[in-house]
Design a protein around this motif. Structure first.
Motif, PDB file in Angstrom:
ATOM      1  N   CYS A 198       0.870  -1.178   0.000  1.00 21.97           N
ATOM      2  CA  CYS A 198       0.000   0.000   0.000  1.00 21.97           C
ATOM      3  C   CYS A 198       0.906   1.226   0.000  1.00 21.97           C
ATOM      4  N   PRO A 246       0.307   4.517   0.413  1.00 25.19           N
ATOM      5  CA  PRO A 246       0.160   5.521   1.481  1.00 25.19           C
ATOM      6  C   PRO A 246       0.696   5.067   2.850  1.00 25.19           C
ATOM      7  N   LEU A 290     -10.524  -3.052   0.709  1.00 26.56           N
ATOM      8  CA  LEU A 290      -9.761  -1.878   1.112  1.00 26.56           C
ATOM      9  C   LEU A 290      -8.584  -2.291   1.984  1.00 26.56           C
ATOM     10  N   CYS A 291      -7.536  -1.482   1.971  1.00 22.21           N
ATOM     11  CA  CYS A 291      -6.382  -1.727   2.827  1.00 22.21           C
ATOM     12  C   CYS A 291      -6.853  -1.828   4.275  1.00 22.21           C
ATOM     13  N   CYS A 313      -5.150   1.438   6.343  1.00 25.27           N
ATOM     14  CA  CYS A 313      -5.515   2.847   6.113  1.00 25.27           C
ATOM     15  C   CYS A 313      -6.791   3.043   5.292  1.00 25.27           C
ATOM     16  N   VAL A 326      -7.483   2.593   1.963  1.00 24.42           N
ATOM     17  CA  VAL A 326      -7.489   2.990   0.553  1.00 24.42           C
ATOM     18  C   VAL A 326      -7.834   1.789  -0.334  1.00 24.42           C
ATOM     19  N   SER A 327      -8.167   2.049  -1.587  1.00 27.95           N
ATOM     20  CA  SER A 327      -8.581   0.997  -2.510  1.00 27.95           C
ATOM     21  C   SER A 327      -7.375   0.273  -3.120  1.00 27.95           C
ATOM     22  N   MET A 339      -4.264   1.690  -5.111  1.00 28.43           N
ATOM     23  CA  MET A 339      -3.178   2.403  -4.426  1.00 28.43           C
ATOM     24  C   MET A 339      -2.041   1.451  -4.035  1.00 28.43           C
TER      25      MET A 339
END
Length: 53
Positions: free
Chosen positions: A6, A8, A38-39, A42, A44-45, A48
């Motif tokens: 991931c 981010p 999702l992660c 965090c 995110v999809s 990312m």
């Protein structure tokens, strides 16, 4: 199977481990995870994530 990171937060998706807390069984390739996953760190999809070399 390749691992994915991931971007981010740095979470590593390891297909040998999967993501049991999200219903992703060990041995599931990243490409086979549903697009709405999702992660777990965090949120995110999948888009990312990048392949870990």
């Amino acid at each position: 199977m390749k691992k994915y990171e991931c971007t981010p937060c740095g979470y590593i998706y390891d297909p040998k481990v999967g993501d049991p807390d999200s219903g992703i069984a060990p041995g599931t390739a990243f490409e086979d995870i549903p697009d709405d996953w999702l992660c777990p760190v965090c949120g995110v999809s999948k888009d990312m994530f990048e392949i870990v070399e």
